[in-house]
Design a protein around this motif. Structure first.
Motif, PDB file in Angstrom:
ATOM      1  N   VAL A 151      67.639   5.536  12.441  1.00  0.00           N
ATOM      2  CA  VAL A 151      66.996   4.234  13.446  1.00  0.00           C
ATOM      3  C   VAL A 151      67.620   4.625  15.060  1.00  0.00           C
ATOM      4  N   ILE A 152      68.910   4.083  13.998  1.00  0.00           N
ATOM      5  CA  ILE A 152      69.756   4.582  16.331  1.00  0.00           C
ATOM      6  C   ILE A 152      69.239   5.531  17.163  1.00  0.00           C
ATOM      7  N   TYR A 185      66.243   4.580  18.934  1.00  0.00           N
ATOM      8  CA  TYR A 185      65.642   3.593  19.927  1.00  0.00           C
ATOM      9  C   TYR A 185      67.265   4.290  21.005  1.00  0.00           C
ATOM     10  N   LEU A 186      67.188   5.162  20.096  1.00  0.00           N
ATOM     11  CA  LEU A 186      67.575   5.992  21.823  1.00  0.00           C
ATOM     12  C   LEU A 186      67.428   6.894  22.668  1.00  0.00           C
ATOM     13  N   GLY A 187      65.838   7.555  22.614  1.00  0.00           N
ATOM     14  CA  GLY A 187      65.244   8.453  23.029  1.00  0.00           C
ATOM     15  C   GLY A 187      65.889   9.292  23.852  1.00  0.00           C
ATOM     16  N   GLU A 226      71.959  -8.846  12.930  1.00  0.00           N
ATOM     17  CA  GLU A 226      71.656  -8.768  11.076  1.00  0.00           C
ATOM     18  C   GLU A 226      70.401  -7.639  11.171  1.00  0.00           C
ATOM     19  N   LEU A 227      69.746  -7.370  11.915  1.00  0.00           N
ATOM     20  CA  LEU A 227      69.207  -6.140  12.099  1.00  0.00           C
ATOM     21  C   LEU A 227      69.864  -4.588  11.629  1.00  0.00           C
ATOM     22  N   TRP A 228      70.941  -4.171  12.404  1.00  0.00           N
ATOM     23  CA  TRP A 228      71.602  -2.958  12.458  1.00  0.00           C
ATOM     24  C   TRP A 228      72.499  -3.499  10.343  1.00  0.00           C
ATOM     25  N   TYR A 229      73.327  -4.883  11.017  1.00  0.00           N
ATOM     26  CA  TYR A 229      74.277  -4.495   9.370  1.00  0.00           C
ATOM     27  C   TYR A 229      73.355  -4.637   8.366  1.00  0.00           C
ATOM     28  N   GLY A 230      71.964  -5.225   8.838  1.00  0.00           N
ATOM     29  CA  GLY A 230      71.056  -5.892   7.262  1.00  0.00           C
ATOM     30  C   GLY A 230      70.983  -3.974   6.849  1.00  0.00           C
ATOM     31  N   MET A 231      70.418  -3.100   7.709  1.00  0.00           N
ATOM     32  CA  MET A 231      70.047  -1.768   7.476  1.00  0.00           C
ATOM     33  C   MET A 231      71.388  -1.401   6.695  1.00  0.00           C
TER      34      MET A 231
END
Length: 90
Positions: free
Chosen positions: A12-13, A16-18, A63-68
């Motif tokens: 996902v990162i 996001y980086l494109g 929370e989005l990132w840690y939740g993933m």
């Protein structure tokens, strides 16, 4: 509710980086390139600190990132064979 076969947050990162390189992103969030590359490649976990850095960089929540990461870890742990555990009652 647990997600079935969730992706590692690194995938996902990467989205996001494109077009931004890992080197450029690492400099902007204040970590070394190797550390971020390990997360992006799935070789390392998103730590709580990294979750806050990613949230600030991408305008999301930690929370989005840690939740993933938790979803990914729970899915991986669910595939490990364990001995039978007896329930503890008081």
């Amino acid at each position: 509710m647990r997600m079935y076969n969730p992706p590692h947050p690194g995938k996902v990162i990467k989205e996001y980086l494109g077009d931004v390189t890992v080197k450029e992103a690492a400099a902007k969030i204040g970590v070394n390139r190797v550390m971020l590359q390990r997360v992006v490649s799935g070789a390392a976990r998103v730590s709580p600190d990294m979750a806050f850095r990613l949230a600030a960089a991408f305008g999301t929540s930690p929370e989005l990132w840690y939740g993933m990461q938790v979803q990914y870890d729970l899915d991986a742990a669910s595939k490990v064979e364990r001995p039978r555990i007896e329930r503890i009652t008081a």
